[in-house]
Scaffold this active site. Structure first.
Site, PDB file in Angstrom:
ATOM      1  N   ASP A  46      57.834  42.146  69.291  1.00 39.76           N
ATOM      2  CA  ASP A  46      58.841  43.167  69.538  1.00 39.76           C
ATOM      3  C   ASP A  46      58.278  44.567  69.324  1.00 39.76           C
ATOM      4  O   ASP A  46      58.959  45.561  69.566  1.00 39.76           O
ATOM      5  CB  ASP A  46      60.100  42.939  68.711  1.00 39.76           C
ATOM      6  CG  ASP A  46      59.854  42.915  67.218  1.00 39.76           C
ATOM      7  OD1 ASP A  46      58.704  43.091  66.791  1.00 39.76           O
ATOM      8  OD2 ASP A  46      60.833  42.707  66.462  1.00 39.76           O
ATOM      9  N   LYS A 115      58.895  33.682  66.513  1.00 36.95           N
ATOM     10  CA  LYS A 115      58.535  34.273  65.221  1.00 36.95           C
ATOM     11  C   LYS A 115      59.740  34.975  64.626  1.00 36.95           C
ATOM     12  O   LYS A 115      60.450  35.696  65.323  1.00 36.95           O
ATOM     13  CB  LYS A 115      57.369  35.252  65.358  1.00 36.95           C
ATOM     14  CG  LYS A 115      56.947  35.881  64.014  1.00 36.95           C
ATOM     15  CD  LYS A 115      55.605  36.599  64.116  1.00 36.95           C
ATOM     16  CE  LYS A 115      55.706  37.944  64.800  1.00 36.95           C
ATOM     17  NZ  LYS A 115      56.541  38.916  64.012  1.00 36.95           N
ATOM     18  N   GLU A 184      51.648  40.905  56.972  1.00 38.50           N
ATOM     19  CA  GLU A 184      51.417  42.275  57.432  1.00 38.50           C
ATOM     20  C   GLU A 184      51.463  43.265  56.279  1.00 38.50           C
ATOM     21  O   GLU A 184      52.418  43.291  55.495  1.00 38.50           O
ATOM     22  CB  GLU A 184      52.458  42.667  58.490  1.00 38.50           C
ATOM     23  CG  GLU A 184      52.236  44.077  59.043  1.00 38.50           C
ATOM     24  CD  GLU A 184      53.099  44.416  60.240  1.00 38.50           C
ATOM     25  OE1 GLU A 184      52.984  45.550  60.756  1.00 38.50           O
ATOM     26  OE2 GLU A 184      53.873  43.549  60.686  1.00 38.50           O
TER      27      GLU A 184
END
Length: 289
Positions: A46, A115, A184
């Site tokens: 996204d 995800k 992340e």
């Protein structure tokens, strides 16, 4: 054509210590080039909201946006496993809505997995999806869909309490059936600890060298765009943005100066033996005689 990776083969790669290379892609040509380059996985992230659609965050990206771009990527990389982000507010809405939205990504988009961002609080939804045959990749650390809540794009898990929570989140995702976890913007030591504490692959972005694999955004990797900032977690392998800009600027200059098109770029009409009967003869006065 190469065969796409499967969930069991990804786990085998972790067990054998074979690094996993993942790249985001958002359209047919980027997917095709990524597959030709040999990537293991493609993420239709996204993040397309930032780098393709021009939004400040990923929050405005819709489910229809993700399905549209997934279709293009699937056509461009038929031999690569495709994972698609479930965008903001398409899960955590109850089991029926989560399953319906994930199913649309699989059925209409053609992805092989989805995800989701989150940990313990998502375990029930991850379990629901995997029990329905939908593979799930988790995402911990910096979760861009929550950027307004966490106060910006910051490294996560720096305190001992945050680190412990992230470890518990990773274990919860594994127990719920996730086949892997993106980490992340977390400290390298924490990412390595998570990687060793779970039996599923971890894929890092800004998470250091201890993960089972790495992922980079396509546009960051090749500096495709204007004003791309240098980021500590990114290594750029080319600068196609400058190359594209220079090429277009040269085209504009040649049009303005009439250097393009040249004779070699033009087509000619078929000529008659009698100039007066040719099309050009008629156009330029042959009929008047």
């Amino acid at each position: 054509m190469k065969q796409a990776l499967t969930v069991p083969r990804l786990k085998t790669m972790k067990n054998q210590g074979k690094p996993i290379a993942m790249v985001t892609a958002y359209d047919y040509p980027s997917a095709m080039l990524s597959e030709e380059a040999g990537v293991d996985l493609i993420l239709v992230g996204d993040s397309l909201g930032n780098v393709v659609l021009g939004y400040e965050t990923t929050v405005p990206v819709t489910l229809d946006d993700m399905i549209y771009h997934t279709r293009s990527v699937v056509r461009g990389a038929p031999g690569t496993m495709i994972v698609t982000d479930m965008p903001f507010a398409t899960y955590r809405l109850g089991p029926e809505a989560t399953l319906r939205n994930a199913a649309r990504i699989m059925q209409e988009g053609g992805a092989q997995a989805v995800k989701l961002e989150g940990g313990v609080e998502l375990a029930a939804e991850v379990r629901l999806l995997t029990s329905a045959g939908i593979p799930v990749l988790g995402h911990l650390g910096l979760t861009p869909q929550s950027v307004h809540q966490i106060g910006g794009y910051k490294v996560q898990g720096k305190s001992s309490e945050e680190a412990e929570k992230l470890l518990q989140d990773a274990k919860a995702l594994e127990q719920a059936g996730a086949f892997g976890i993106v980490l992340e913007l977390v400290p390298e030591e924490l990412a390595a600890a998570v990687t060793h504490s779970v039996g599923i692959p971890t894929i890092g972005i800004g998470a250091g060298r201890g993960c089972d694999g790495q992922v980079l955004v396509y546009h960051d990797l090749i500096r495709y765009g204007s004003g791309i900032r240098d980021k500590k977690m990114v290594k750029s392998y080319a600068n196609v943005g400058d190359t594209i800009r220079d090429a277009i600027a040269q085209y504009v200059d040649e049009v303005k100066t009439k250097a393009f098109p040249e004779e070699k770029h033009a087509f000619t009409l078929q000529q008659s033996a009698d100039p007066a009967q040719s099309v050009t003869g008629k156009l330029y006065g042959g009929e008047r005689q």
